[in-house]
Design a protein around this motif. Sequence first.
Motif, PDB file in Angstrom:
ATOM      1  N   THR A  67       1.881 -51.566  80.900  1.00  0.00           N
ATOM      2  CA  THR A  67       2.009 -52.308  81.486  1.00  0.00           C
ATOM      3  C   THR A  67       1.446 -50.955  82.801  1.00  0.00           C
ATOM      4  N   ASN A  68       0.983 -49.762  82.049  1.00  0.00           N
ATOM      5  CA  ASN A  68       0.679 -48.914  83.306  1.00  0.00           C
ATOM      6  C   ASN A  68      -0.814 -48.602  82.745  1.00  0.00           C
ATOM      7  N   PRO A  69      -1.543 -49.096  84.237  1.00  0.00           N
ATOM      8  CA  PRO A  69      -2.986 -49.002  83.273  1.00  0.00           C
ATOM      9  C   PRO A  69      -4.318 -47.413  84.337  1.00  0.00           C
ATOM     10  N   THR A  70      -2.643 -46.699  84.577  1.00  0.00           N
ATOM     11  CA  THR A  70      -3.140 -45.824  85.526  1.00  0.00           C
ATOM     12  C   THR A  70      -3.182 -44.032  83.674  1.00  0.00           C
ATOM     13  N   LYS A  71      -2.246 -44.429  82.448  1.00  0.00           N
ATOM     14  CA  LYS A  71      -1.940 -43.778  81.677  1.00  0.00           C
ATOM     15  C   LYS A  71      -2.840 -44.009  80.189  1.00  0.00           C
ATOM     16  N   GLU A  72      -3.102 -45.726  80.156  1.00  0.00           N
ATOM     17  CA  GLU A  72      -3.252 -46.207  78.895  1.00  0.00           C
ATOM     18  C   GLU A  72      -4.964 -45.686  78.852  1.00  0.00           C
ATOM     19  N   ASP A  73      -5.096 -45.779  77.110  1.00  0.00           N
ATOM     20  CA  ASP A  73      -6.150 -45.977  76.684  1.00  0.00           C
ATOM     21  C   ASP A  73      -6.716 -46.694  75.278  1.00  0.00           C
ATOM     22  N   VAL A  74      -8.126 -46.833  74.836  1.00  0.00           N
ATOM     23  CA  VAL A  74      -8.187 -47.498  74.353  1.00  0.00           C
ATOM     24  C   VAL A  74      -8.292 -46.695  72.650  1.00  0.00           C
ATOM     25  N   GLU A  75      -8.214 -45.289  72.741  1.00  0.00           N
ATOM     26  CA  GLU A  75      -8.217 -44.304  72.305  1.00  0.00           C
ATOM     27  C   GLU A  75      -6.525 -43.541  71.225  1.00  0.00           C
ATOM     28  N   TYR A  76      -5.792 -44.371  72.426  1.00  0.00           N
ATOM     29  CA  TYR A  76      -4.373 -44.089  71.867  1.00  0.00           C
ATOM     30  C   TYR A  76      -3.883 -45.885  70.676  1.00  0.00           C
ATOM     31  N   VAL A  77      -4.870 -46.988  71.095  1.00  0.00           N
ATOM     32  CA  VAL A  77      -4.293 -48.132  70.867  1.00  0.00           C
ATOM     33  C   VAL A  77      -4.563 -48.209  69.517  1.00  0.00           C
ATOM     34  N   ASP A  78      -5.961 -47.508  69.349  1.00  0.00           N
ATOM     35  CA  ASP A  78      -6.429 -47.691  67.659  1.00  0.00           C
ATOM     36  C   ASP A  78      -5.381 -46.371  66.852  1.00  0.00           C
ATOM     37  N   SER A  79      -5.441 -45.986  67.832  1.00  0.00           N
ATOM     38  CA  SER A  79      -4.528 -44.718  66.882  1.00  0.00           C
ATOM     39  C   SER A  79      -2.934 -45.033  66.611  1.00  0.00           C
ATOM     40  N   ILE A  80      -2.316 -45.922  67.581  1.00  0.00           N
ATOM     41  CA  ILE A  80      -1.026 -46.108  67.326  1.00  0.00           C
ATOM     42  C   ILE A  80      -1.075 -47.538  65.691  1.00  0.00           C
ATOM     43  N   GLN A  81      -1.921 -48.618  65.718  1.00  0.00           N
ATOM     44  CA  GLN A  81      -2.507 -49.084  64.660  1.00  0.00           C
ATOM     45  C   GLN A  81      -2.026 -48.854  63.266  1.00  0.00           C
ATOM     46  N   GLU A  82      -3.466 -46.933  63.549  1.00  0.00           N
ATOM     47  CA  GLU A  82      -3.280 -46.687  62.020  1.00  0.00           C
ATOM     48  C   GLU A  82      -2.287 -46.004  61.424  1.00  0.00           C
ATOM     49  N   ASP A  83      -1.738 -45.411  62.566  1.00  0.00           N
ATOM     50  CA  ASP A  83      -0.501 -44.902  62.014  1.00  0.00           C
ATOM     51  C   ASP A  83       0.470 -45.606  61.489  1.00  0.00           C
ATOM     52  N   VAL A  84       0.868 -46.378  62.436  1.00  0.00           N
ATOM     53  CA  VAL A  84       1.527 -47.527  61.986  1.00  0.00           C
ATOM     54  C   VAL A  84       1.449 -47.974  60.485  1.00  0.00           C
ATOM     55  N   TYR A 189       7.497 -55.380  91.128  1.00  0.00           N
ATOM     56  CA  TYR A 189       6.347 -54.769  91.115  1.00  0.00           C
ATOM     57  C   TYR A 189       6.017 -54.564  91.533  1.00  0.00           C
ATOM     58  N   ARG A 190       4.607 -53.337  91.759  1.00  0.00           N
ATOM     59  CA  ARG A 190       4.235 -52.301  92.429  1.00  0.00           C
ATOM     60  C   ARG A 190       2.354 -52.796  92.355  1.00  0.00           C
ATOM     61  N   ILE A 191       1.792 -52.071  93.551  1.00  0.00           N
ATOM     62  CA  ILE A 191       0.110 -52.161  93.701  1.00  0.00           C
ATOM     63  C   ILE A 191      -0.155 -50.930  92.812  1.00  0.00           C
ATOM     64  N   VAL A 192      -0.940 -51.534  91.710  1.00  0.00           N
ATOM     65  CA  VAL A 192      -2.209 -50.282  91.138  1.00  0.00           C
ATOM     66  C   VAL A 192      -3.188 -51.321  91.388  1.00  0.00           C
ATOM     67  N   HIS A 193      -4.352 -49.923  91.631  1.00  0.00           N
ATOM     68  CA  HIS A 193      -5.690 -50.691  91.946  1.00  0.00           C
ATOM     69  C   HIS A 193      -6.790 -49.772  91.139  1.00  0.00           C
ATOM     70  N   THR A 194      -5.915 -49.139  90.070  1.00  0.00           N
ATOM     71  CA  THR A 194      -6.754 -48.586  88.954  1.00  0.00           C
ATOM     72  C   THR A 194      -6.947 -50.011  87.973  1.00  0.00           C
ATOM     73  N   PRO A 195      -7.869 -50.475  87.662  1.00  0.00           N
ATOM     74  CA  PRO A 195      -7.902 -51.103  86.408  1.00  0.00           C
ATOM     75  C   PRO A 195      -7.563 -50.739  84.973  1.00  0.00           C
ATOM     76  N   HIS A 196      -7.313 -51.789  84.820  1.00  0.00           N
ATOM     77  CA  HIS A 196      -6.293 -51.998  83.640  1.00  0.00           C
ATOM     78  C   HIS A 196      -7.405 -51.494  81.961  1.00  0.00           C
ATOM     79  N   HIS A 197      -6.939 -51.113  81.284  1.00  0.00           N
ATOM     80  CA  HIS A 197      -8.453 -50.992  80.253  1.00  0.00           C
ATOM     81  C   HIS A 197      -8.506 -52.803  79.004  1.00  0.00           C
ATOM     82  N   ARG A 198      -7.998 -53.052  79.368  1.00  0.00           N
ATOM     83  CA  ARG A 198      -8.120 -54.719  78.576  1.00  0.00           C
ATOM     84  C   ARG A 198      -8.153 -56.133  80.362  1.00  0.00           C
TER      85      ARG A 198
END
Length: 557
Positions: A67-84, A189-198
Amino acid sequence: MPENASKNFIEEIVEENIASGLIKTPITRFPPEPNGYLHIGHAKAICLDFGIAKEYGGYCNLRMDDTNPTKEDVEYVDSIQEDVRWLGWEWKNLYYASDYYQQIYDWAIHLIREGKAFVCDLSADEIRWHRGTLTEPGKESPYRNRSAEENLDLFERMNKGEFAEGARVLRAKIDMAHPNLNLRDPVIYRIVHTPHHRTGNTWHVYPMYDFAHGQSDAIEGITHSLCTLEFEDHRPLYNWFIENLPVPHKPRQIEFARLNITYTVMSKRKLLQLVKDKHVSGWDDPRMPTICGLRRRGYTPESVREFVAKAGLSKRPQTVDLALLDFCLRQDLEEKATRRMVVLDPLKVVITNFPEETELYEGQNLPSDPARGSRMVPLTREIYIEREDFMENPPKKFFRLYPGGEVRLRYACYITCTEVIKDAEGNITELRATFDPLSRGATTPDNRKVKGTIHWVSATENTPLEVRLYDPLFSKENPDDVEEGKSFLDNLNPESLKVVTAYGENDLAHAQPGERFQFERKGYFCVDKDSRPGAVVINRTTTLRDVWGKRFGDKAE
Ligand code: ATP
Ligand code: MG
């Protein structure tokens, strides 16, 4: 003994809920925010979320709490699945909180229509000043009584991107005098203009954690939403939303204590700083408490799971000694790891009466399990022994090599030290020894007693290895314990990595990244991903003994 005596408090709650008919089976979720790699603290949450579901026949979802597009990344999404998966768990569904944005947005509209949410134009600082303290009530926002129509219009325009970040927020209208500060008209709710990774640029408003988490739980039909203690104060708010929204299910939040580990930091922000500032080689640096760091270092999934189980579950904050993980690893690998001989700190020994030809001696790959086979170890006239296995002036009870003393070379024969050779500064550079030809096979016809057995490697038939020896990344038990003006980085241990050239048995030249060994008398080791044919790199996972003092009843070999 009552049946529940050995159950933890979460198991007790789940059993009660099943017995009372409230649920059939527990449905849980592990909800990482994909803003970093998972660490050993997450392993505790993972084992709990997946473990409870499995134990009672339910299932667990993996939910990216994105829910926080400014700090998130697909690299992390992939690593989380691998680690679990590496830890040995499989999720029923992979979900993203961002999948629920439309539903959550609709629920925000629902609250606005019901007069339970309003758009507020106060700045973040002003909202903080209005909030009051534990002893004083807060002050109501001047925007609190906007009409539902005006709120709807403004909220929709916020989402279209008409306003700057921070210009407006959506707040729940609850109670500015509530004793729990989280219920004093929280921002949802807050305003965020950074595009979201999904979702890209679809959204310009994003729900706050408190307005996304319980709602996601409700959508997925989660029965028990397990989280760490810092959310205890948020539970009344979690429940307020569940009660005030037309949700399809009513989940329940239960808190447990975070796992903290000595001599390391676990906050993702700090781990990211270690990576970015190059204090470590990456998220998977073998000194990092990340799951990928532990994996690269050579810890097994079994040892991590056992560590988490031994650390236990409680409502009180806990700090666990990293040495316990080493203990679990030794227990796991003692009967599994292939044995090899490697000399980490070589001292050459010339066996003066040894024949010119190489002799081969059989060594079991795993002495406790003959089915694992054996290999032939070459013994030559010149060998390396570990420097610390020789003493010129030994104290009593030193059973290794010393001038005139006899020692057993593991698997091979007995040698006696006859001469010590030194350089101009008096440093020992080489030893001379003789061997007893009747001791071939490491016994003698007269059954002569030799107390010490040492490991060794041929000085002419071996594989050189780059061995990386690790110590804790921080030199303070709690790295965050710092004086004014200093940071946790000031507690970094400058000696946490030591690289040596070691000599090992020939076949180690073909060892593959990820392969684990016990190097006899030296510890557990794992081949690093930097390893190349002809340039083998090996990590020491841990020594055979707890070098910081014998704890946990661990016994030396
Ligand atoms: P950090 O503060 O390091 O960024 P986080 O809590 O924000 O960590 P999340 O990705 O939100 O990290 O965590 C996912 C889940 O793992 C949450 O349910 C969280 O409570 C749990 N968790 C995180 N750290 C620990 C820990 N040290 N011990 C136990 N559970 C943890
Ligand atoms: Mg979090």
